[in-house]
Design a protein around this motif. Structure first.
Motif, PDB file in Angstrom:
ATOM      1  N   ARG A 155       0.832  -1.204   0.000  1.00  0.00           N
ATOM      2  CA  ARG A 155       0.000   0.000   0.000  1.00  0.00           C
ATOM      3  C   ARG A 155       0.868   1.257   0.000  1.00  0.00           C
ATOM      4  NH1 ARG A 155      -2.449  -3.064   4.011  1.00  0.00           N
ATOM      5  NH2 ARG A 155      -2.180  -1.482   5.640  1.00  0.00           N
ATOM      6  N   ILE A 156       1.963   1.216   0.749  1.00  0.00           N
ATOM      7  CA  ILE A 156       2.873   2.359   0.792  1.00  0.00           C
ATOM      8  C   ILE A 156       3.478   2.611  -0.589  1.00  0.00           C
ATOM      9  CG2 ILE A 156       5.108   3.172   1.684  1.00  0.00           C
ATOM     10  CD1 ILE A 156       4.398   1.624   4.293  1.00  0.00           C
ATOM     11  N   VAL A 157       4.016   1.570  -1.192  1.00  0.00           N
ATOM     12  CA  VAL A 157       4.686   1.720  -2.489  1.00  0.00           C
ATOM     13  C   VAL A 157       3.693   2.142  -3.570  1.00  0.00           C
ATOM     14  CG1 VAL A 157       5.923   0.451  -4.293  1.00  0.00           C
ATOM     15  CG2 VAL A 157       6.580   0.181  -1.914  1.00  0.00           C
ATOM     16  N   THR A 158       2.462   1.649  -3.492  1.00  0.00           N
ATOM     17  CA  THR A 158       1.449   2.042  -4.471  1.00  0.00           C
ATOM     18  C   THR A 158       1.132   3.529  -4.328  1.00  0.00           C
ATOM     19  OG1 THR A 158       0.534  -0.193  -4.481  1.00  0.00           O
ATOM     20  CG2 THR A 158      -0.863   1.559  -5.349  1.00  0.00           C
ATOM     21  N   ALA A 159       0.971   3.990  -3.097  1.00  0.00           N
ATOM     22  CA  ALA A 159       0.723   5.419  -2.883  1.00  0.00           C
ATOM     23  C   ALA A 159       1.902   6.251  -3.402  1.00  0.00           C
ATOM     24  CB  ALA A 159       0.472   5.704  -1.407  1.00  0.00           C
ATOM     25  N   GLU A 160       3.119   5.803  -3.115  1.00  0.00           N
ATOM     26  CA  GLU A 160       4.304   6.521  -3.593  1.00  0.00           C
ATOM     27  C   GLU A 160       4.345   6.580  -5.116  1.00  0.00           C
ATOM     28  OE1 GLU A 160       7.480   4.385  -1.701  1.00  0.00           O
ATOM     29  OE2 GLU A 160       7.315   5.543   0.150  1.00  0.00           O
ATOM     30  N   ALA A 161       4.027   5.463  -5.762  1.00  0.00           N
ATOM     31  CA  ALA A 161       4.024   5.430  -7.225  1.00  0.00           C
ATOM     32  C   ALA A 161       2.958   6.367  -7.783  1.00  0.00           C
ATOM     33  CB  ALA A 161       3.796   4.006  -7.731  1.00  0.00           C
ATOM     34  N   CYS A 162       1.797   6.407  -7.145  1.00  0.00           N
ATOM     35  CA  CYS A 162       0.740   7.323  -7.599  1.00  0.00           C
ATOM     36  C   CYS A 162       1.214   8.768  -7.524  1.00  0.00           C
ATOM     37  CB  CYS A 162      -0.523   7.136  -6.763  1.00  0.00           C
ATOM     38  SG  CYS A 162      -1.404   5.595  -7.094  1.00  0.00           S
ATOM     39  N   GLY A 163       1.935   9.108  -6.465  1.00  0.00           N
ATOM     40  CA  GLY A 163       2.484  10.455  -6.344  1.00  0.00           C
ATOM     41  C   GLY A 163       3.547  10.737  -7.381  1.00  0.00           C
ATOM     42  N   LYS A 164       4.376   9.760  -7.614  1.00  0.00           N
ATOM     43  CA  LYS A 164       5.450   9.917  -8.595  1.00  0.00           C
ATOM     44  C   LYS A 164       4.884  10.093 -10.005  1.00  0.00           C
ATOM     45  CE  LYS A 164       9.058   7.303  -7.947  1.00  0.00           C
ATOM     46  NZ  LYS A 164      10.015   6.189  -7.944  1.00  0.00           N
ATOM     47  N   LEU A 165       3.805   9.366 -10.309  1.00  0.00           N
ATOM     48  CA  LEU A 165       3.225   9.392 -11.650  1.00  0.00           C
ATOM     49  C   LEU A 165       2.240  10.539 -11.851  1.00  0.00           C
ATOM     50  CD1 LEU A 165       2.804   5.556 -12.103  1.00  0.00           C
ATOM     51  CD2 LEU A 165       4.532   7.037 -13.128  1.00  0.00           C
ATOM     52  N   LYS A 166       1.787  11.160 -10.756  1.00  0.00           N
ATOM     53  CA  LYS A 166       0.975  12.378 -10.789  1.00  0.00           C
ATOM     54  C   LYS A 166      -0.308  12.271 -11.619  1.00  0.00           C
ATOM     55  CE  LYS A 166       4.897  15.567 -10.155  1.00  0.00           C
ATOM     56  NZ  LYS A 166       5.250  15.057  -8.905  1.00  0.00           N
ATOM     57  N   ASN A 167      -0.927  11.112 -11.626  1.00  0.00           N
ATOM     58  CA  ASN A 167      -2.183  10.958 -12.365  1.00  0.00           C
ATOM     59  C   ASN A 167      -3.341  11.281 -11.413  1.00  0.00           C
ATOM     60  OD1 ASN A 167      -4.511  10.047 -13.695  1.00  0.00           O
ATOM     61  ND2 ASN A 167      -3.396   8.429 -14.743  1.00  0.00           N
ATOM     62  N   PRO A 168      -4.117  12.336 -11.710  1.00  0.00           N
ATOM     63  CA  PRO A 168      -5.206  12.751 -10.815  1.00  0.00           C
ATOM     64  C   PRO A 168      -6.295  11.685 -10.610  1.00  0.00           C
ATOM     65  CG  PRO A 168      -4.769  14.457 -12.452  1.00  0.00           C
ATOM     66  CD  PRO A 168      -3.954  13.252 -12.834  1.00  0.00           C
ATOM     67  N   ILE A 169      -6.340  10.684 -11.440  1.00  0.00           N
ATOM     68  CA  ILE A 169      -7.343   9.622 -11.277  1.00  0.00           C
ATOM     69  C   ILE A 169      -7.190   8.930  -9.920  1.00  0.00           C
ATOM     70  CG2 ILE A 169      -6.090   7.681 -12.315  1.00  0.00           C
ATOM     71  CD1 ILE A 169      -9.550   8.334 -13.409  1.00  0.00           C
ATOM     72  N   ALA A 170      -5.997   9.001  -9.339  1.00  0.00           N
ATOM     73  CA  ALA A 170      -5.728   8.337  -8.059  1.00  0.00           C
ATOM     74  C   ALA A 170      -6.240   9.124  -6.854  1.00  0.00           C
ATOM     75  CB  ALA A 170      -4.226   8.110  -7.899  1.00  0.00           C
ATOM     76  N   ILE A 171      -6.627  10.365  -7.040  1.00  0.00           N
ATOM     77  CA  ILE A 171      -6.973  11.228  -5.910  1.00  0.00           C
ATOM     78  C   ILE A 171      -8.058  10.640  -5.004  1.00  0.00           C
ATOM     79  CG2 ILE A 171      -7.918  13.491  -5.271  1.00  0.00           C
ATOM     80  CD1 ILE A 171      -6.301  14.628  -7.686  1.00  0.00           C
ATOM     81  N   PRO A 172      -9.210  10.201  -5.525  1.00  0.00           N
ATOM     82  CA  PRO A 172     -10.228   9.655  -4.604  1.00  0.00           C
ATOM     83  C   PRO A 172      -9.732   8.455  -3.792  1.00  0.00           C
ATOM     84  CG  PRO A 172     -11.175  10.048  -6.773  1.00  0.00           C
ATOM     85  CD  PRO A 172      -9.691  10.244  -6.896  1.00  0.00           C
ATOM     86  N   ASP A 173      -8.973   7.578  -4.422  1.00  0.00           N
ATOM     87  CA  ASP A 173      -8.447   6.404  -3.711  1.00  0.00           C
ATOM     88  C   ASP A 173      -7.403   6.805  -2.674  1.00  0.00           C
ATOM     89  OD1 ASP A 173      -9.590   3.851  -5.160  1.00  0.00           O
ATOM     90  OD2 ASP A 173      -9.133   5.320  -6.714  1.00  0.00           O
TER      91      ASP A 173
END
Length: 167
Positions: A84-102
């Motif tokens: 879960r930590i690494v997934t959150a970090e990857a979402c931040g690194k990739l900066k795709n707004p689709i991840a915001i609600p999750d």
């Protein structure tokens, strides 16, 4: 050298040994954008549980294809804290707004480390995160609200354009 190593790293993804597959994914990730063609094989290996979610998502984040974000968001609910930590970090690194609600939902995770990673990811995504974070605040439980407040504060400070004069 990256092009000469890629065939061996792709072969490593199909190896019988779990550690070899994970190392192959790791080093493909270290090739960055030049390993863009590795996104699908790495993602497939994660889904098939042939490599660890942690290693796969970390590598996908390093490669830099933000289109993979919607496909890995399910890992924000993985049983393993580190995934879960690494997934959150990857979402931040990739900066795709689709991840915001999750990521906002992840602010309520039972582990501080996961909540902090989600908070950092929302800040890394930047301006698109601010309004959703603010609008979700009234619905959040206290543990998530603290992280949402820090997120909103960090975002507001990041985008503060007023000039401050020293008297």
């Amino acid at each position: 050298w990256p092009d000469s190593a890629k065939p061996y790293l792709f072969r490593a993804l199909r190896d019988d040994r779990y550690l070899t597959r994970n190392n192959g994914a790791y080093f493909l990730g270290k090739l960055g954008r030049s390993a863009f063609d590795a996104v699908e094989p790495i993602y497939t290996a994660v889904k098939a549980k042939r490599i660890s979610p942690r290693r796969g998502v970390y590598s996908l984040g390093d490669i830099g294809d933000s289109l993979v974000v919607p496909r890995v968001l399910y890992l924000l609910k993985d049983k393993m804290e580190i995934s879960r930590i690494v997934t959150a970090e990857a979402c931040g690194k990739l900066k795709n707004p689709i991840a915001i609600p999750d990521l906002i939902r992840t602010l309520g995770d039972k582990y501080f480390t996961v909540r902090s990673a989600a908070e950092a990811a929302l800040v890394a995504i930047g301006r698109p995160s601010l309004e959703p974070v603010l609008s979700e605040m009234p619905k959040l439980k206290p543990v998530a609200l603290g992280h949402a407040l820090r997120t909103a504060g960090a975002l507001a400070a990041k985008f503060d354009t007023t000039q401050k004069s020293i008297s």
